[in-house]
Design an enzyme around this catalytic site. Structure first.
Site, short mmCIF file in Angstrom:
data_model
loop_
_atom_site.label_atom_id
_atom_site.label_comp_id
_atom_site.label_asym_id
_atom_site.label_seq_id
_atom_site.Cartn_x
_atom_site.Cartn_y
_atom_site.Cartn_z
N HIS A 5 -0.96 -16.30 -20.95
CA HIS A 5 -0.91 -16.54 -22.39
C HIS A 5 0.39 -15.99 -22.97
O HIS A 5 0.89 -14.97 -22.51
CB HIS A 5 -2.08 -15.85 -23.11
CG HIS A 5 -3.40 -16.51 -22.88
ND1 HIS A 5 -4.58 -15.81 -22.88
CD2 HIS A 5 -3.72 -17.80 -22.62
CE1 HIS A 5 -5.59 -16.65 -22.66
NE2 HIS A 5 -5.09 -17.85 -22.49
N TYR A 6 0.89 -16.68 -23.98
CA TYR A 6 1.96 -16.10 -24.79
C TYR A 6 1.71 -16.51 -26.23
O TYR A 6 1.64 -17.69 -26.53
CB TYR A 6 3.34 -16.57 -24.35
CG TYR A 6 4.41 -15.71 -24.98
CD1 TYR A 6 4.66 -14.45 -24.47
CD2 TYR A 6 5.10 -16.13 -26.09
CE1 TYR A 6 5.61 -13.62 -25.06
CE2 TYR A 6 6.04 -15.32 -26.69
CZ TYR A 6 6.30 -14.07 -26.16
OH TYR A 6 7.22 -13.24 -26.75
N HIS A 7 1.53 -15.49 -27.09
CA HIS A 7 1.45 -14.06 -26.81
C HIS A 7 0.12 -13.72 -26.14
O HIS A 7 -0.89 -14.32 -26.46
CB HIS A 7 1.60 -13.26 -28.10
CG HIS A 7 3.01 -13.04 -28.49
ND1 HIS A 7 3.65 -11.85 -28.24
CD2 HIS A 7 3.92 -13.84 -29.08
CE1 HIS A 7 4.89 -11.90 -28.69
NE2 HIS A 7 5.11 -13.10 -29.20
N ASP A 12 -13.56 -12.47 -15.06
CA ASP A 12 -13.33 -12.26 -16.48
C ASP A 12 -14.66 -12.07 -17.18
O ASP A 12 -15.68 -12.65 -16.79
CB ASP A 12 -12.59 -13.47 -17.07
CG ASP A 12 -12.13 -13.22 -18.48
OD1 ASP A 12 -12.95 -13.40 -19.42
OD2 ASP A 12 -10.96 -12.85 -18.69
N HIS A 31 0.13 -6.06 -20.84
CA HIS A 31 0.24 -5.62 -19.45
C HIS A 31 0.09 -6.90 -18.63
O HIS A 31 -0.85 -7.67 -18.85
CB HIS A 31 -0.87 -4.63 -19.10
CG HIS A 31 -0.80 -4.14 -17.68
ND1 HIS A 31 -0.32 -2.89 -17.33
CD2 HIS A 31 -1.15 -4.74 -16.50
CE1 HIS A 31 -0.37 -2.74 -16.02
NE2 HIS A 31 -0.87 -3.86 -15.48
N PHE A 32 1.00 -7.12 -17.69
CA PHE A 32 1.06 -8.41 -17.01
C PHE A 32 -0.28 -8.76 -16.35
O PHE A 32 -0.81 -8.00 -15.53
CB PHE A 32 2.16 -8.41 -15.95
CG PHE A 32 2.28 -9.72 -15.24
CD1 PHE A 32 2.94 -10.78 -15.84
CD2 PHE A 32 1.72 -9.91 -13.99
CE1 PHE A 32 3.04 -12.01 -15.20
CE2 PHE A 32 1.81 -11.13 -13.34
CZ PHE A 32 2.48 -12.18 -13.95
N HIS A 33 -0.79 -9.94 -16.69
CA HIS A 33 -2.03 -10.44 -16.11
C HIS A 33 -2.02 -11.95 -16.11
O HIS A 33 -1.33 -12.59 -16.91
CB HIS A 33 -3.26 -9.90 -16.86
CG HIS A 33 -3.29 -10.29 -18.30
ND1 HIS A 33 -2.53 -9.67 -19.28
CD2 HIS A 33 -4.02 -11.24 -18.96
CE1 HIS A 33 -2.77 -10.21 -20.46
NE2 HIS A 33 -3.67 -11.18 -20.29
N TRP A 68 -8.45 0.63 -20.93
CA TRP A 68 -9.45 -0.05 -20.08
C TRP A 68 -8.78 -0.69 -18.87
O TRP A 68 -9.38 -0.74 -17.78
CB TRP A 68 -10.22 -1.07 -20.89
CG TRP A 68 -9.41 -2.25 -21.35
CD1 TRP A 68 -8.70 -2.36 -22.50
CD2 TRP A 68 -9.25 -3.50 -20.65
NE1 TRP A 68 -8.09 -3.60 -22.57
CE2 TRP A 68 -8.42 -4.31 -21.45
CE3 TRP A 68 -9.72 -4.00 -19.45
CZ2 TRP A 68 -8.04 -5.60 -21.09
CZ3 TRP A 68 -9.35 -5.28 -19.07
CH2 TRP A 68 -8.52 -6.07 -19.88
#
EC number: 3.6.1.59
Length: 316
Positions: A244-246, A180, A251-253, A150
């Protein structure tokens, strides 16, 4: 799936009285198109699992036509004390321009989706650099690209192009910005945008290095300039950008919200401010995120939780 008429309820996965959300698991009949894609060796199921996320929308106050008091049909008293009175209210059917509920459907829903959206205990755990490189990174690299198809549909111009607010096609520093899915697209105090990098080689903040600073600063600066122009009434010092982590997908966002917005994952233990990330790399240590031990909150159903627990038990 264009209707809920065939939705068969299975169970409640989660409910959040603070965020006013309800997450249901159910099934719908498999469409004829989906059934024909099954191989001859594997019989197509008659139904498929569906997750339905129902959220109370923000109360509209833009005009007298959307005055919520005009749509209250009955008040049920639940108590009073001196000058304070409490009621439950029954609302008449809403209008198309002022809906009462926002719904998200995940169909078909996999076991991974069901686990993710089910109520679960959350724990504070520590991921050392050793645990990440030996246990977590191999798991991330094993994830099929199809899980984030997506994302590529958006980046490649195949889906959601009508929602894109900004597109920077530079292969090294570029990104796209769009609302979002959790935002109602009208309430500025709950503004929630998503910035997705054009790069596919950055999975999370663990991958960030000095060579990525131009991309991080480009994203920050252009979004800070975009929001006050695109959304009059939201000043640049009311914009919050964090990772966020995790993350929910690798994919970097970057998440972009109004500073007043109470959104899932914006609390300590999951979010990392973009400005702080830039400062850590630029002024503290170029390899900060490759070396750091990161402590965060995680649901016990998340695969990373089991990986960290397993690594620590073997190490002992």
């Amino acid at each position: 799936m264009h209707s809920l008429s065939n939705f068969a309820f299975t169970r409640v996965l989660n409910e959040d009285p603070i965020l006013k959300t309800l997450t249901l698991l159910g099934t719908v009949p498999v469409t004829a198109t989906a059934a024909t894609t099954a191989t001859t060796e594997e019989k197509s199921p008659e139904v498929q699992s569906v997750i339905l996320i129902i959220e109370k929308t923000h109360f509209a106050t833009q005009s007298s036509e959307s005055d919520i008091t005009r749509r209250i049909s009955e008040l049920l008293s639940t108590g009073s004390n001196d000058i304070y009175h409490w009621w439950n209210a029954i609302i008449l059917e809403g209008k198309a321009h002022d809906p009462d509920l926002k719904m998200t459907v995940i169909s078909p829903a996999t076991e991974a989706h069901i686990s993710k959206y089910s109520r679960q205990e959350r724990k504070m755990i520590t991921e050392t650099a050793e645990i990440y490189h030996k246990a977590i990174l191999p798991w991330i690299e094993s994830q099929p690209k199809s899980r984030i198809q997506w994302v590529y549909n958006i980046l490649e111009g195949l889906k959601e192009q009508e929602n894109i607010l900004l597109r920077d096609n530079d292969p090294d520093t570029g990104f796209i910005v769009l609302p979002d899915s959790k935002w109602d697209k009208r309430t500025l105090s709950s503004l929630y945008l998503l910035a997705i990098s054009m790069r596919s080689d950055i999975r999370s903040l663990r991958d960030l290095k000095p060579e990525h600073l131009p991309m991080l600063k480009n994203l920050r600066d252009k979004i800070m300039a975009l929001v006050p122009v695109r959304f009059p009434g939201v000043a640049s010092d009311e914009v919050r950008m964090f990772m966020h982590y995790h993350p929910s997908y690798y994919h970097f966002h970057v998440h972009v919200t109004h500073v007043s917005a109470q959104v899932p994952g914006s609390t300590v233990g999951q979010s990392h401010l973009l400005d702080t990330i830039i400062d850590n790399i630029e002024n503290i240590d170029p390899d900060y995120y490759r070396k750091a031990s990161i402590r965060f909150a995680l649901g016990v159903n998340h695969p990373v939780y089991a990986l960290i627990q397993g690594f620590q038990s073997v190490a002992q």
